[in-house]
Each structure stands twice: as structure tokens, then as C-alpha cells.
Design a protein around this motif. Structure first.
Motif, PDB file in Angstrom:
ATOM      1  N   UNK A 110      11.171   1.060 -10.581  1.00 23.43           N
ATOM      2  CA  UNK A 110      10.116   1.448  -9.659  1.00 23.43           C
ATOM      3  C   UNK A 110      10.212   0.762  -8.325  1.00 23.43           C
ATOM      4  N   UNK A 111       9.110   0.781  -7.595  1.00 20.00           N
ATOM      5  CA  UNK A 111       9.053   0.162  -6.273  1.00 20.00           C
ATOM      6  C   UNK A 111       9.329  -1.333  -6.406  1.00 20.00           C
ATOM      7  N   UNK A 112      10.250  -1.845  -5.588  1.00 22.60           N
ATOM      8  CA  UNK A 112      10.626  -3.256  -5.720  1.00 22.60           C
ATOM      9  C   UNK A 112      10.695  -3.986  -4.383  1.00 22.60           C
ATOM     10  N   UNK A 113      10.255  -3.347  -3.290  1.00 27.53           N
ATOM     11  CA  UNK A 113      10.270  -4.004  -1.987  1.00 27.53           C
ATOM     12  C   UNK A 113       8.993  -4.826  -1.845  1.00 27.53           C
ATOM     13  N   UNK A 114       9.090  -6.165  -1.830  1.00 24.00           N
ATOM     14  CA  UNK A 114       7.880  -6.990  -1.818  1.00 24.00           C
ATOM     15  C   UNK A 114       7.060  -6.816  -0.547  1.00 24.00           C
ATOM     16  N   UNK A 115       5.757  -7.034  -0.693  1.00 20.52           N
ATOM     17  CA  UNK A 115       4.833  -6.940   0.439  1.00 20.52           C
ATOM     18  C   UNK A 115       4.637  -8.277   1.126  1.00 20.52           C
ATOM     19  N   UNK A 116       4.961  -9.372   0.419  1.00 18.03           N
ATOM     20  CA  UNK A 116       4.662 -10.709   0.914  1.00 18.03           C
ATOM     21  C   UNK A 116       3.403 -11.294   0.304  1.00 18.03           C
ATOM     22  N   UNK A 117       2.628 -10.468  -0.389  1.00 16.13           N
ATOM     23  CA  UNK A 117       1.448 -10.935  -1.105  1.00 16.13           C
ATOM     24  C   UNK A 117       1.898 -11.233  -2.534  1.00 16.13           C
ATOM     25  N   UNK A 165       2.906  -8.013  -9.779  1.00 15.96           N
ATOM     26  CA  UNK A 165       2.482  -6.945 -10.692  1.00 15.96           C
ATOM     27  C   UNK A 165       3.093  -5.607 -10.318  1.00 15.96           C
ATOM     28  N   UNK A 166       3.089  -5.262  -9.018  1.00 15.08           N
ATOM     29  CA  UNK A 166       3.397  -3.899  -8.589  1.00 15.08           C
ATOM     30  C   UNK A 166       4.767  -3.740  -7.955  1.00 15.08           C
ATOM     31  N   UNK A 167       5.436  -4.834  -7.595  1.00 14.12           N
ATOM     32  CA  UNK A 167       6.745  -4.734  -6.932  1.00 14.12           C
ATOM     33  C   UNK A 167       7.745  -5.677  -7.583  1.00 14.12           C
ATOM     34  N   UNK A 168       7.830  -5.582  -8.887  1.00 14.93           N
ATOM     35  CA  UNK A 168       8.764  -6.392  -9.653  1.00 14.93           C
ATOM     36  C   UNK A 168      10.206  -5.981  -9.347  1.00 14.93           C
ATOM     37  N   UNK A 210       3.013   1.683  -4.581  1.00 16.89           N
ATOM     38  CA  UNK A 210       3.640   1.403  -5.864  1.00 16.89           C
ATOM     39  C   UNK A 210       4.000   2.732  -6.533  1.00 16.89           C
ATOM     40  N   UNK A 211       5.051   2.715  -7.312  1.00 13.79           N
ATOM     41  CA  UNK A 211       5.456   3.893  -8.077  1.00 13.79           C
ATOM     42  C   UNK A 211       6.405   3.458  -9.177  1.00 13.79           C
ATOM     43  N   UNK A 212       6.481   4.278 -10.200  1.00  8.46           N
ATOM     44  CA  UNK A 212       7.323   3.973 -11.360  1.00  8.46           C
ATOM     45  C   UNK A 212       8.051   5.234 -11.791  1.00  8.46           C
ATOM     46  N   UNK A 213       9.301   5.067 -12.177  1.00  6.95           N
ATOM     47  CA  UNK A 213      10.076   6.138 -12.796  1.00  6.95           C
ATOM     48  C   UNK A 213      10.361   5.734 -14.234  1.00  6.95           C
ATOM     49  N   UNK A 214       9.882   6.530 -15.168  1.00  9.32           N
ATOM     50  CA  UNK A 214      10.179   6.320 -16.585  1.00  9.32           C
ATOM     51  C   UNK A 214      11.206   7.338 -17.048  1.00  9.32           C
ATOM     52  N   UNK A 215      12.289   6.845 -17.616  1.00  9.08           N
ATOM     53  CA  UNK A 215      13.222   7.704 -18.333  1.00  9.08           C
ATOM     54  C   UNK A 215      12.776   7.673 -19.792  1.00  9.08           C
ATOM     55  N   UNK A 216      12.173   8.740 -20.247  1.00 12.18           N
ATOM     56  CA  UNK A 216      11.642   8.800 -21.608  1.00 12.18           C
ATOM     57  C   UNK A 216      12.627   9.506 -22.528  1.00 12.18           C
ATOM     58  N   UNK A 256       1.793   6.477  -6.798  1.00 11.60           N
ATOM     59  CA  UNK A 256       0.479   5.892  -6.656  1.00 11.60           C
ATOM     60  C   UNK A 256       0.122   5.769  -5.170  1.00 11.60           C
ATOM     61  N   UNK A 257      -0.496   4.677  -4.774  1.00  4.26           N
ATOM     62  CA  UNK A 257      -0.840   4.430  -3.376  1.00  4.26           C
ATOM     63  C   UNK A 257      -0.488   2.988  -3.063  1.00  4.26           C
ATOM     64  N   UNK A 258      -0.785   2.542  -1.868  1.00  6.04           N
ATOM     65  CA  UNK A 258      -0.717   1.113  -1.593  1.00  6.04           C
ATOM     66  C   UNK A 258      -1.654   0.406  -2.576  1.00  6.04           C
ATOM     67  N   UNK A 259      -1.217  -0.650  -3.236  1.00  5.75           N
ATOM     68  CA  UNK A 259      -2.101  -1.304  -4.215  1.00  5.75           C
ATOM     69  C   UNK A 259      -3.440  -1.753  -3.642  1.00  5.75           C
ATOM     70  N   UNK A 260      -3.456  -2.120  -2.371  1.00 11.92           N
ATOM     71  CA  UNK A 260      -4.697  -2.602  -1.757  1.00 11.92           C
ATOM     72  C   UNK A 260      -5.589  -1.475  -1.239  1.00 11.92           C
ATOM     73  N   UNK A 261      -5.133  -0.222  -1.364  1.00 12.47           N
ATOM     74  CA  UNK A 261      -5.893   0.907  -0.822  1.00 12.47           C
ATOM     75  C   UNK A 261      -7.250   1.034  -1.508  1.00 12.47           C
TER      76      UNK A 261
END
Length: 320
Positions: free
Chosen positions: A107-114, A120-123, A175-181, A282-287
Motif C-alpha cells: 500500500x501507500x508507503x510515502x511517509x508524511x513526517x507525522x 499506521x497508514x504509511x508502513x 492512504x490506500x491498500x492493495x490486497x492480493x487475495x 481512502x483519503x488523507x488520514x487527517x481528513x
């Protein structure tokens, strides 16, 4: 053509005139009000990319469990989700047996700096050494899916006669996630327990879900208030689209985040194994998400912070 889950050609949106784009937007509004689901063609995503991902992922899922365990993760994390860790029916308050699937999540992995948000959201993504080609394929696919997700949100804005960037204003750093199920055959899973599914009945949690699926006996069903569970139509080289709870809430429940499930493996198809590529946008986590007022919206939900809302939803489906 299914009217409950309609098939909508996006070609006029991408290549047509203003009238063509408006017609697509109207179709999308009708679909999201009726069922929350649609099937799109004319999306422009290469078929070969999805086929290459499936082939590489199947090589990973065929590895011994102790090898896959090197990449083990929990729900919402990055890596391999083994059988037994997730039960989507829990989201409805139903104590179902665990879902009959394995997943590999990136999934999304570019850190925000927070630091709190990033943890949690940008591992950081992990990629299996045993299927090295997956890294480049999945990185490319994530970029393509994010672009398609934003475009679908622009279609959604047009469907409500809102400014084009109304929804994407809150996806600057989403944030976003791709699941290969991977849904194994019944010869691997054994006979399902009563009430056990490949994925139990649930609604999705975020804004837009983009699903690339394969047809099968144990396939996707969507809930209809009049007809009960309905098989979702399958069209080659299409995506199945549905909205999640957050976007339904955002529209004041004008649009429906609908229940769906993936049927268990069936003894009449003992060798059937399926794989789905599921992109959860999803959206920005802080949205802060606020319901659209009447006349568009019909329910005025209290505002929620996206990260708090989604975090509670993910915790609900984790098998402890």
C-alpha cells in the motif's frame, strides 16, 4: 445487462465530449444510489499488468507456509495475511468462522513526517524474495490504481454536480491498500464450516474499492433488499467498483455502501482457485469527513477523522 450492478463504459468520460461525460456521471449516480456497485469498462488499465501480477502472486502463494511466514503481517499491515486472521463478518457483528483466504498486502508507503500517522497508514512495503518480479509489478499497479481512484472520485463529483476536485481535495496524501487475495480450492481448505465464506458478508470501509476479479462458482455476491444475494456480473477486462462506508457517509447516505460476500469453495468445483486484486482507496488520514447537506444528503452524520474511523473498522474484522 444487469440493472442492479450496471456495466458502465468509461470511454465517453475519458475520450468524449461534455455530453458524454455528463451521461457517464448520471449513470454512476444511479448505480451508487441503487446498489453501491457498478462494473466499468473502457478504463485504460493494461490487461497484461494484471495477468503478470496474478502469475507472480500464484508463485508466492504456492510456497510452503513456513516460507510465507517470513512476511507475515496483521490486518491493515504489509505482507502475508495467513488463513485464519480475518473474518469480515465481524464488521456486521456476526461471529463467523475466519475467511477462507490468504492475502498479500501492499500500500501507500510515502511517509508524511507525522510519526503517529506514518506508523499506521504509511508502513514500508515488504516484497518476497522468492517472487522478485512482484516488486516492480505492484509498485506500477499501485500508481495506476491511485490515478484511477482519483479519476473515479472526479466522476463522483460530476455525478453530484460538485466541483471536479471536491473529493480529491482530501486525497493529497491518501492512504490506500492493495490486497492480493488467493482463494484456495476446497481440496486445500477442506469443507467449509457452517457460515464460513471466502469473505464473509460486510461493507467496505473507505471511499472507493477497485476490484479485479476472476469468475467462479465461489464468486462475488451483492446484497439486494428485494432479491437477497445476487451474483455480481462478470465482464472480461473490467473492474468491479463499489463505494465504502466513508464515502456513503460523506454523501449523507445518498449513495449506498452495500453488503457483499465471496462464496465459499464449492464441492462441485473441487479444483477452483481464484485470485482477486483489490485496491482500497481512502483519503488523507487527517481528513475530516462531513456529510453533504440536503438536498444531496439525507443523513447528517457527525464529522469524523478518516484515520480514526477506518482504524476502528479494521480492528473489528481482526481475529484475535
Amino acid at each position: 445487462m444487469s440493472t442492479f450492478v450496471p456495466i458502465i463504459d468509461l470511454t465517453p468520460w475519458f475520450h468524449g465530449d461534455a455530453d458524454g461525460r455528463a451521461a457517464v456521471a448520471r449513470e454512476v449516480d444511479v448505480a451508487l444510489r441503487a446498489s453501491g456497485f457498478l462494473v466499468i469498462t473502457g478504463h485504460g488499465v493494461p490487461t497484461a499488468l494484471r495477468a503478470d501480477i496474478r502469475a507472480a502472486a500464484k508463485r508466492f502463494f504456492a510456497l510452503p507456509a513456513d516460507v510465507k511466514a517470513r512476511y507475515a503481517a496483521t490486518v491493515g499491515g504489509r505482507g502475508w495475511l495467513p488463513p485464519g486472521v480475518e473474518a469480515n463478518g465481524y464488521a456486521e457483528g456476526t461471529e463467523t468462522p475466519p475467511d477462507l483466504k490468504e492475502s498479500f498486502a501492499v500500500g501507500a508507503d510515502a511517509p508524511t513526517g507525522d510519526a503517529a500517522i506514518d506508523a499506521v497508514w504509511f508502513l514500508a512495503n515488504v516484497f518476497p524474495e522468492e517472487a522478485p518480479e512482484l516488486r516492480a509489478l505492484l509498485v506500477e499497479y499501485l500508481g495506476v490504481m491511485r490515478a484511477l481512484g482519483d479519476e473515479l472520485l472526479r466522476v463522483c463529483a460530476a455525478a453530484l454536480d460538485l466541483p471536479s476536485g471536491f473529493f480529491t481535495a482530501k486525497t493529497a496524501h491518501p492512504s490506500y491498500t492493495l490486497n492480493l487475495n488467493w482463494y484456495p480450492p476446497i481440496s486445500v481448505t477442506g469443507t467449509p464450516e457452517p457460515g464460513q465464506f471466502r469473505i464473509g458478508p460486510h461493507t467496505d470501509f473507505g471511499t472507493v474499492t477497485i476490484l479485479d476479479r476472476e469468475p467462479g462458482t465461489g464468486g462475488l455476491q451483492v446484497w439486494g433488499e428485494q432479491d437477497g444475494w445476487v451474483d455480481a456480473p462478470f465482464v472480461p477486462d473490467s473492474f468491479t467498483i463499489n463505494i465504502g462506508d466513508l464515502l456513503a457517509r460523506w454523501t449523507g447516505e445518498r449513495w449506498k455502501s452495500n453488503r457483499h460476500r465471496v462464496l465459499p469453495p464449492d464441492a462441485t468445483a473441487p479444483d477452483e482457485e481464484l485470485m482477486s486484486l483489490i485496491f482500497f482507496y481512502e483519503t488523507d488520514p487527517s481528513a475530516v469527513i462531513e456529510s453533504l447537506p440536503a438536498p444531496l444528503g439525507t443523513v447528517a452524520h457527525p464529522p469524523v477523522v478518516a484515520a480514526d474511523y477506518l482504524g476502528e473498522k479494521l480492528a473489528a474484522i481482526t481475529v484475535s
